[in-house]
Enzyme design. Structure first.
Site, PDB file in Angstrom:
ATOM      1  N   GLU A 138      -5.892 -10.938  -0.677  1.00  0.00           N
ATOM      2  CA  GLU A 138      -6.698 -10.641   0.526  1.00  0.00           C
ATOM      3  C   GLU A 138      -8.184 -10.559   0.169  1.00  0.00           C
ATOM      4  O   GLU A 138      -8.894  -9.663   0.634  1.00  0.00           O
ATOM      5  CB  GLU A 138      -6.264  -9.301   1.157  1.00  0.00           C
ATOM      6  CG  GLU A 138      -4.784  -9.191   1.430  1.00  0.00           C
ATOM      7  CD  GLU A 138      -4.373  -7.911   2.156  1.00  0.00           C
ATOM      8  OE1 GLU A 138      -5.254  -7.153   2.610  1.00  0.00           O
ATOM      9  OE2 GLU A 138      -3.159  -7.679   2.264  1.00  0.00           O
ATOM     10  N   ASN A 158       2.209  -5.245  -3.022  1.00  0.00           N
ATOM     11  CA  ASN A 158       0.825  -5.611  -2.718  1.00  0.00           C
ATOM     12  C   ASN A 158      -0.022  -4.350  -2.499  1.00  0.00           C
ATOM     13  O   ASN A 158       0.410  -3.428  -1.808  1.00  0.00           O
ATOM     14  CB  ASN A 158       0.841  -6.449  -1.418  1.00  0.00           C
ATOM     15  CG  ASN A 158      -0.458  -7.161  -1.127  1.00  0.00           C
ATOM     16  OD1 ASN A 158      -1.023  -7.830  -1.992  1.00  0.00           O
ATOM     17  ND2 ASN A 158      -0.936  -7.041   0.105  1.00  0.00           N
ATOM     18  N   ASP A 215     -11.953 -10.424  -0.046  1.00  0.00           N
ATOM     19  CA  ASP A 215     -13.232 -10.518   0.664  1.00  0.00           C
ATOM     20  C   ASP A 215     -14.191  -9.527  -0.003  1.00  0.00           C
ATOM     21  O   ASP A 215     -13.752  -8.609  -0.694  1.00  0.00           O
ATOM     22  CB  ASP A 215     -13.121 -10.311   2.183  1.00  0.00           C
ATOM     23  CG  ASP A 215     -12.503  -9.002   2.639  1.00  0.00           C
ATOM     24  OD1 ASP A 215     -12.318  -8.081   1.810  1.00  0.00           O
ATOM     25  OD2 ASP A 215     -12.220  -8.888   3.854  1.00  0.00           O
ATOM     26  N   GLU A 273       0.802  -1.236   0.000  1.00  0.00           N
ATOM     27  CA  GLU A 273       0.000   0.000   0.000  1.00  0.00           C
ATOM     28  C   GLU A 273       0.829   1.277   0.000  1.00  0.00           C
ATOM     29  O   GLU A 273       0.620   2.171   0.824  1.00  0.00           O
ATOM     30  CB  GLU A 273      -0.951  -0.005   1.208  1.00  0.00           C
ATOM     31  CG  GLU A 273      -1.889  -1.199   1.209  1.00  0.00           C
ATOM     32  CD  GLU A 273      -2.870  -1.205   2.395  1.00  0.00           C
ATOM     33  OE1 GLU A 273      -2.803  -0.301   3.239  1.00  0.00           O
ATOM     34  OE2 GLU A 273      -3.705  -2.122   2.450  1.00  0.00           O
ATOM     35  N   HIS A 325     -10.073  -6.499  -1.974  1.00  0.00           N
ATOM     36  CA  HIS A 325     -11.116  -6.143  -0.994  1.00  0.00           C
ATOM     37  C   HIS A 325     -12.231  -5.441  -1.750  1.00  0.00           C
ATOM     38  O   HIS A 325     -12.108  -4.271  -2.116  1.00  0.00           O
ATOM     39  CB  HIS A 325     -10.554  -5.210   0.082  1.00  0.00           C
ATOM     40  CG  HIS A 325      -9.552  -5.867   0.982  1.00  0.00           C
ATOM     41  ND1 HIS A 325      -9.884  -6.901   1.832  1.00  0.00           N
ATOM     42  CD2 HIS A 325      -8.227  -5.656   1.161  1.00  0.00           C
ATOM     43  CE1 HIS A 325      -8.810  -7.283   2.508  1.00  0.00           C
ATOM     44  NE2 HIS A 325      -7.788  -6.547   2.106  1.00  0.00           N
TER      45      HIS A 325
HETATM   46  C1  XIL Z   1      -5.949  -5.949   8.742  1.00  0.00           C
HETATM   47  C2  XIL Z   1      -6.266  -7.073   9.719  1.00  0.00           C
HETATM   48  O1  XIL Z   1      -7.173  -7.953   9.108  1.00  0.00           O
HETATM   49  C3  XIL Z   1      -6.840  -6.512  11.000  1.00  0.00           C
HETATM   50  O2  XIL Z   1      -6.997  -7.545  11.966  1.00  0.00           O
HETATM   51  C4  XIL Z   1      -5.936  -5.427  11.549  1.00  0.00           C
HETATM   52  O3  XIL Z   1      -6.516  -4.861  12.690  1.00  0.00           O
HETATM   53  C5  XIL Z   1      -5.669  -4.356  10.501  1.00  0.00           C
HETATM   54  O4  XIL Z   1      -5.131  -4.967   9.339  1.00  0.00           O
HETATM   55  N1  XIL Z   1      -4.715  -4.579   3.956  1.00  0.00           N
HETATM   56  C6  XIL Z   1      -3.675  -5.343   4.455  1.00  0.00           C
HETATM   57  C7  XIL Z   1      -3.897  -6.150   5.688  1.00  0.00           C
HETATM   58  O5  XIL Z   1      -2.623  -5.435   3.820  1.00  0.00           O
HETATM   59  O6  XIL Z   1      -2.722  -6.298   6.440  1.00  0.00           O
HETATM   60  C8  XIL Z   1      -5.002  -5.584   6.545  1.00  0.00           C
HETATM   61  O7  XIL Z   1      -5.240  -6.480   7.629  1.00  0.00           O
HETATM   62  C9  XIL Z   1      -6.231  -5.347   5.711  1.00  0.00           C
HETATM   63  C10 XIL Z   1      -5.971  -4.362   4.612  1.00  0.00           C
END
Ligand code: XIL
Length: 397
Positions: free
Chosen positions: A289, A216, A291, A170, A258
């Site tokens: 990741e 990422n 969802d 990020e 996401h």
């Molecule tokens: C999130 C976790 O799921 C949470 O438990 C934590 O509090 C915050 O981070 N992008 C990412 C992940 O790269 O590391 C993040 O994970 C979600 C967004």
């Protein structure tokens, strides 16, 4: 590729897929792919199916179902938080490896790959580091050295046990940030300038010659205007291209995935096209990741099926779009969900105004949702000539 080579590759792929499909079937019990796990179905394509793992849930003796599903349904795992800097080095100079080691051992016991997450990110940094920089007790020069040491220490500890590392996470702003023109954002860019990105990849490579090194980010599933000033996918593409041109050892780009059912989102062919463009740079890709969250209106919370059903269907459709696109591109190496059950999803904690949820593939009682079944059927119905086995890239030096 020339047509002839394409044809011979296709023939080999058909033969491979045919062999893989010849799984144990007897006259009395024919092979039934619908009873297979996501991991087993992914294997037919050489595609790893992963999940983020919550360390507390993994250790909860009262919830054996969590461990069971994490071990059986997935062929890759990612630490949801345990490998972040604030978890590993809460006190300066003292590393706590407990939770991270536990996950790496869990993966070894279950023959799973590990995606290492994350080496450099502006979030979840230890307080001693951010406050030290803020009060001037840590200089810019010392900060750069601390980052080099951190990357080296973590990557060396798990050398040979991590398949893909998220080296930088990020780094790029969003159109809603100020200024709205896309730029390198956050703690590292502000303190070290954007060159920290190339440095981080070089330090990670020096510590592990074989891990695949990834950049990422989120909201890079598809290209938009093509203008890097407002198209984040284009910005990341240009960045990756620039890094490759400079000989920086980056091997892949991870698209977090996401998504939310309230947004327009993408179709399979748009996402496929984006993955192909990254492949054109000689880079692997992965969904890292995934969802798909939904707004939890009062009616949803009250159990109104007329509001719940369209959300579950749209969620399943979005999970499926990313899966099909990944299957269609041979260099898309893995598909990881960010938690597999709504019981432990990060979504309700992070998106609460308005409240969001229903983001994963199993409900809170570990009942598979429509999204789970769609992912399965995508894996079952895919095959040559369009969907071919994965090709593993060689780590760049
Ligand atoms: C999130 C976790 O799921 C949470 O438990 C934590 O509090 C915050 O981070 N992008 C990412 C992940 O790269 O590391 C993040 O994970 C979600 C967004």
């Amino acid at each position: 590729m020339k047509p002839r080579r394409w044809i011979s590759a296709g023939v080999v792929a058909v033969a491979t897929a045919a062999a893989l499909n010849a799984l144990p079937a007897t006259a009395s019990r024919p092979y039934d792919p619908t009873t297979q796990t996501l991991a087993a179905l992914g294997q037919r394509h050489g595609l790893k199916i992963g999940t983020a793992v919550n360390a507390t849930a993994l250790n909860d003796a009262g919830d054996p179902q969590y461990r069971r599903l994490a071990a059986s349904e997935f062929s890759s795992v990612t630490a949801e938080n345990a490998m972040k800097w604030e978890s590993l080095e809460p006190t300066r100079g003292t590393y706590d490896w407990t939770a991270a080691d536990q996950l790496v051992e869990f993966a070894a016991r279950n023959r799973q790959a590990v995606r290492g997450h994350v080496l450099v990110w502006h979030s979840q940094l230890p307080a001693w580091l951010t406050s030290g920089v803020a009060d001037g007790s840590i200089s810019k020069q010392e900060l750069r050295e601390l980052l080099r040491k951190h990357i080296t220490t973590v990557v060396k500890r798990y050398q040979g046990r991590i398949w893909q590392w998220d080296v930088v996470n990020e780094a790029v702003s969003d159109p809603w940030d100020t200024p709205s023109t896309l730029h390198y954002k956050g703690f590292w860019a502000q303190n070290l300038g954007p060159d920290y990105i190339a440095d981080a990849f070089r330090w990670a490579r020096a510590a592990d010659p074989r891990a695949l090194l990834f950049y990422n980010d989120y909201n890079i599933e598809a290209f938009g205007s093509g203008n890097p000033a407002d198209d984040k996918t284009q910005f990341v593409y240009d960045m990756a291209k620039g890094l490759r041109a400079q000989g920086v050892p980056i091997d892949g780009v991870g698209s977090q995935g996401h998504l939310g059912t309230q947004y327009g989102n993408f179709d399979t062919l748009q996402v496929t096209a984006a993955l192909k463009r990254f492949a054109g740079l000689g880079l692997a890709t992965a969904f890292t990741e995934v969802d798909v969250r939904s707004e939890m209106t009062e009616a949803v919370r009250a159990g109104n099926s007329a509001e719940i059903n369209p959300r579950l269907q749209a969620s399943a459709a979005n999970f499926s779009v990313l899966m099909k696109a990944c299957l269609a591109v041979r260099t898309c190496l893995s598909y990881t969900v960010w938690g597999f059950s709504d019981k432990y999803s990060w979504v309700p904690d992070w998106f609460n105004d308005p409240p969001e949820g229903l983001a994963t593939i199993y409900d809170e009682n570990y009942q598979p949702k429509r999204a789970y079944q769609e992912l399965k059927s995508d894996l079952i119905f895919a095959g040559p000539p369009y969907v071919l086995p994965r090709v593993a890239p060689r780590p760049h030096r």
